[in-house]
Design an enzyme around this catalytic site. Structure first.
Site, mmCIF file in Angstrom:
data_model
loop_
_atom_site.group_PDB
_atom_site.id
_atom_site.type_symbol
_atom_site.label_atom_id
_atom_site.label_comp_id
_atom_site.label_asym_id
_atom_site.label_seq_id
_atom_site.Cartn_x
_atom_site.Cartn_y
_atom_site.Cartn_z
ATOM 1 N N GLY A 47 39.285 71.502 -26.940
ATOM 2 C CA GLY A 47 39.545 72.668 -26.105
ATOM 3 C C GLY A 47 40.075 73.804 -26.951
ATOM 4 C CD GLN A 52 44.444 76.922 -29.302
ATOM 5 O OE1 GLN A 52 43.740 76.611 -28.358
ATOM 6 N NE2 GLN A 52 44.742 76.084 -30.277
ATOM 7 C CB CYS A 113 47.575 71.932 -31.040
ATOM 8 S SG CYS A 113 47.331 73.641 -30.539
ATOM 9 C CG LEU A 114 41.612 73.097 -32.633
ATOM 10 C CD1 LEU A 114 40.434 73.887 -32.075
ATOM 11 C CD2 LEU A 114 41.150 72.149 -33.727
ATOM 12 C CG HIS A 155 46.915 71.040 -25.241
ATOM 13 N ND1 HIS A 155 47.587 70.284 -26.175
ATOM 14 C CD2 HIS A 155 46.411 72.108 -25.924
ATOM 15 C CE1 HIS A 155 47.515 70.882 -27.348
ATOM 16 N NE2 HIS A 155 46.795 71.984 -27.227
ATOM 17 C CD GLU A 156 42.997 73.828 -24.714
ATOM 18 O OE1 GLU A 156 43.332 74.926 -25.200
ATOM 19 O OE2 GLU A 156 42.915 72.800 -25.406
ATOM 20 C CG HIS A 159 47.327 76.968 -26.181
ATOM 21 N ND1 HIS A 159 48.096 77.096 -27.317
ATOM 22 C CD2 HIS A 159 46.592 75.836 -26.347
ATOM 23 C CE1 HIS A 159 47.835 76.068 -28.130
ATOM 24 N NE2 HIS A 159 46.932 75.286 -27.562
HETATM 25 NI NI NI Z 1 46.209 73.573 -28.537
#
Ligand code: NI
Length: 193
Positions: A47, A52, A113-114, A155-156, A159
């Protein structure tokens, strides 16, 4: 289309609440979504949220299995099928998403997480949610989710509130390098988002 640069923990854009999208069908938003999907695929993520990629708007994309109700299997370390990332799972775009928690049940799971590369953390979250938002073609999406699906959406959406999963952790001794996760569990395949 373009692969966008991913902001990393410490960049203020990740700590700032994102703004609502006023026109979900605008060419700018469609281009952003295409670029976010390409960036997510390139980074092998489950995701991605617009902050991000340095865009403070309420847009997320993710890949999650549908309504399969997989039972835990011993060879998966007792994880539900829904708890494992599936690269062939359908992609969802959500603009201006909202989440409603449907019950008191809490579930723990490893997250990555990226924007926090190389790490994994054990996060407890509501196990059963309903989410809604606007899709790629302006349609309303409303779904009930459990397991990995519910986790990736939460999670998304975190953000969009300026939160990383690390701020949801209650035990920081379970913040580890992903290369060491084998010492804890057998779900090394879980993708970051
Ligand atoms: Ni993340």
């Amino acid at each position: 289309m373009a692969i966008l640069k991913i902001a990393r923990m410490g960049h203020p854009v990740l700590a700032t609440p994102a703004k609502a999208v006023e026109d979900p069908k605008s060419p700018e938003i469609r281009r952003l979504i295409k670029d976010m999907v390409e960036t997510m695929m390139d980074a092998n993520g489950a995701g991605l949220a617009a902050p991000q990629v340095h865009i403070p708007l309420r847009v997320v994309v993710f890949q999650a299995p549908g309504e399969r109700a997989g039972l835990p299997r011993e060879e998966d370390g007792g994880l539900n099928e829904e708890e494992r990332f599936d690269h062939t799972a359908p992609q969802t775009v959500l603009i201006n998403p909202e989440i409603e928690v449907l019950g008191p049940e809490i579930e723990g799971g490893w997250e990555g997480c990226l924007s926090v590369p190389g790490l994994r953390g054990w996060v407890e979250r509501p196990a059963h949610i309903r989410y809604r938002g606007v899709g790629l073609d302006g349609e309303t999406i409303e779904r009930v989710a459990r397991g990995f699906h519910a986790r990736v959406v939460q999670h998304e959406c975190d953000h969009l509130e300026g939160r990383l999963y690390t701020s949801r952790m209650s035990d920081l001794s379970r913040l580890i390098f992903e290369s060491e996760i084998r010492h804890f569990h057998s779900n090394e395949g879980q993708a970051a988002s």
